[in-house]
Design a protein around this motif. Structure first.
Motif, PDB file in Angstrom:
ATOM      1  N   HIS A  50       0.819  -1.212   0.000  1.00 35.82           N
ATOM      2  CA  HIS A  50       0.000   0.000   0.000  1.00 35.82           C
ATOM      3  C   HIS A  50       0.855   1.266   0.000  1.00 35.82           C
ATOM      4  CE1 HIS A  50       1.160  -0.446   4.080  1.00 35.82           C
ATOM      5  NE2 HIS A  50       0.360   0.463   4.573  1.00 35.82           N
ATOM      6  N   ILE A  51       2.176   1.091   0.022  1.00 42.51           N
ATOM      7  CA  ILE A  51       3.074   2.249   0.071  1.00 42.51           C
ATOM      8  C   ILE A  51       3.858   2.414  -1.238  1.00 42.51           C
ATOM      9  CG2 ILE A  51       5.116   3.216   1.240  1.00 42.51           C
ATOM     10  CD1 ILE A  51       4.063   1.889   3.825  1.00 42.51           C
ATOM     11  N   VAL A  52       4.226   1.290  -1.882  1.00 42.84           N
ATOM     12  CA  VAL A  52       5.028   1.411  -3.109  1.00 42.84           C
ATOM     13  C   VAL A  52       4.196   2.013  -4.233  1.00 42.84           C
ATOM     14  CG1 VAL A  52       6.588  -0.474  -2.512  1.00 42.84           C
ATOM     15  CG2 VAL A  52       4.557  -0.976  -3.892  1.00 42.84           C
ATOM     16  N   ALA A  81       5.429  -4.832  -8.493  1.00 46.31           N
ATOM     17  CA  ALA A  81       6.075  -5.614  -7.421  1.00 46.31           C
ATOM     18  C   ALA A  81       5.517  -7.041  -7.409  1.00 46.31           C
ATOM     19  CB  ALA A  81       5.854  -4.932  -6.067  1.00 46.31           C
ATOM     20  N   LEU A  82       4.208  -7.169  -7.590  1.00 53.11           N
ATOM     21  CA  LEU A  82       3.585  -8.498  -7.589  1.00 53.11           C
ATOM     22  C   LEU A  82       4.053  -9.348  -8.768  1.00 53.11           C
ATOM     23  CD1 LEU A  82      -0.076  -7.705  -6.449  1.00 53.11           C
ATOM     24  CD2 LEU A  82       1.666  -8.950  -5.165  1.00 53.11           C
ATOM     25  N   PHE A 141      -1.644  -3.431   6.536  1.00 47.49           N
ATOM     26  CA  PHE A 141      -2.618  -2.647   7.294  1.00 47.49           C
ATOM     27  C   PHE A 141      -3.651  -2.110   6.310  1.00 47.49           C
ATOM     28  CE2 PHE A 141       0.801  -2.091  10.573  1.00 47.49           C
ATOM     29  CZ  PHE A 141       0.095  -2.681  11.607  1.00 47.49           C
ATOM     30  N   THR A 142      -4.918  -2.371   6.598  1.00 46.86           N
ATOM     31  CA  THR A 142      -5.983  -1.875   5.737  1.00 46.86           C
ATOM     32  C   THR A 142      -6.813  -0.930   6.594  1.00 46.86           C
ATOM     33  OG1 THR A 142      -7.140  -3.918   6.314  1.00 46.86           O
ATOM     34  CG2 THR A 142      -6.109  -3.833   4.153  1.00 46.86           C
ATOM     35  N   SER A 164      -1.848   3.788  -1.270  1.00 48.81           N
ATOM     36  CA  SER A 164      -3.105   3.141  -1.623  1.00 48.81           C
ATOM     37  C   SER A 164      -3.796   2.831  -0.319  1.00 48.81           C
ATOM     38  CB  SER A 164      -2.863   1.824  -2.359  1.00 48.81           C
ATOM     39  OG  SER A 164      -1.798   1.943  -3.244  1.00 48.81           O
ATOM     40  N   LYS A 165      -5.041   3.217  -0.202  1.00 51.61           N
ATOM     41  CA  LYS A 165      -5.746   2.894   1.039  1.00 51.61           C
ATOM     42  C   LYS A 165      -6.872   1.931   0.695  1.00 51.61           C
ATOM     43  CE  LYS A 165      -6.888   6.984   2.256  1.00 51.61           C
ATOM     44  NZ  LYS A 165      -6.612   7.442   0.890  1.00 51.61           N
ATOM     45  N   TRP A 166      -6.681   0.680   1.085  1.00 54.33           N
ATOM     46  CA  TRP A 166      -7.695  -0.324   0.822  1.00 54.33           C
ATOM     47  C   TRP A 166      -8.445  -0.680   2.090  1.00 54.33           C
ATOM     48  CZ3 TRP A 166      -2.640  -2.300  -1.064  1.00 54.33           C
ATOM     49  CH2 TRP A 166      -2.491  -2.216  -2.461  1.00 54.33           C
TER      50      TRP A 166
END
Length: 204
Positions: A112-114, A120-121, A139-140, A164-166
């Motif tokens: 959620h930071i990159v 990356a995946l 952390f979501t 990214s905030k999921w």
């Protein structure tokens, strides 16, 4: 000065509760990870100071723990006692490892930071064996709950990068969209919900 002191007096207990909650969540997470890494060759990305690696190394056959930050890796190396654990500075977008060379890849609190988590995946998929497992606890945020919003605001003020905030469901959907089958997930209660996800490669 008096006002300041009162603030800490009032909030010390709350801070302790926060930390206790996080420690309990992390302990639970180590319990979930250990059986997956037992006797396996493991790569950890964004290891930071190596907290997870150090807690699970006894179960694993070997762990390569990496981070983009030289300072973090220096800190991680300071109290490494296991010959099965090796720390190095690596870029998670361009890993120096051969295709399909790891049984398990762990990436905690980084996707959620990159800037380009999809990339990356893809790189993780390359270095992971075809029957390998990706463990990606992140952390979501707690949906639109008021306390979640307040915490997000304070973390932003503190300069904490929240790219990214999921929500938990959005995060699992993101993993599925990028070619992963989520075989196990759990939401662990910490100061932010910690979504534990265990995935295997899937063809999308």
């Amino acid at each position: 000065m008096q006002g300041h002191k009162n603030f800490w007096d009032k909030n010390a207990g709350r801070y302790d509760r926060f930390m206790r909650k996080d420690r309990a969540a992390y302990d639970e997470m180590y319990k979930l990870i250990r059986p997956v890494v037992r006797h396996k060759t493991v790569l950890e990305l964004a290891t930071g100071t190596g907290l997870i690696a150090k807690h699970i190394v006894n179960a694993a056959a070997h762990i390569e723990a990496t981070d983009a930050s030289a300072e973090m890796i220096l800190e991680a190396k300071r109290d490494t006692r296991s010959a099965k654990l090796h720390f190095s500075v690596q870029d998670m977008f361009r890993l120096p490892y051969a295709n399909r060379s790891f049984d398990v890849v762990i990436v905690s609190n980084a996707l959620h930071i990159v800037p380009q988590p999809e990339k990356a995946l893809q790189e993780i998929k390359r270095v992971l064996k075809d029957d390998g497992v990706l463990i990606a606890p992140t952390f979501t945020h707690a949906g639109n709950s008021f306390s979640g919003k307040v915490r997000t605001f304070f973390m932003r003020m503190a300069g904490f990068p929240l790219r990214s905030k999921w929500t938990s469901a959005e995060y699992l959907h993101f993993l599925r969209q990028n070619g992963w089958a989520v075989r196990k997930s759990a939401v662990l209660k910490a100061s932010f919900p910690l979504t534990y996800a265990e995935c295997v490669k899937s063809e999308v």
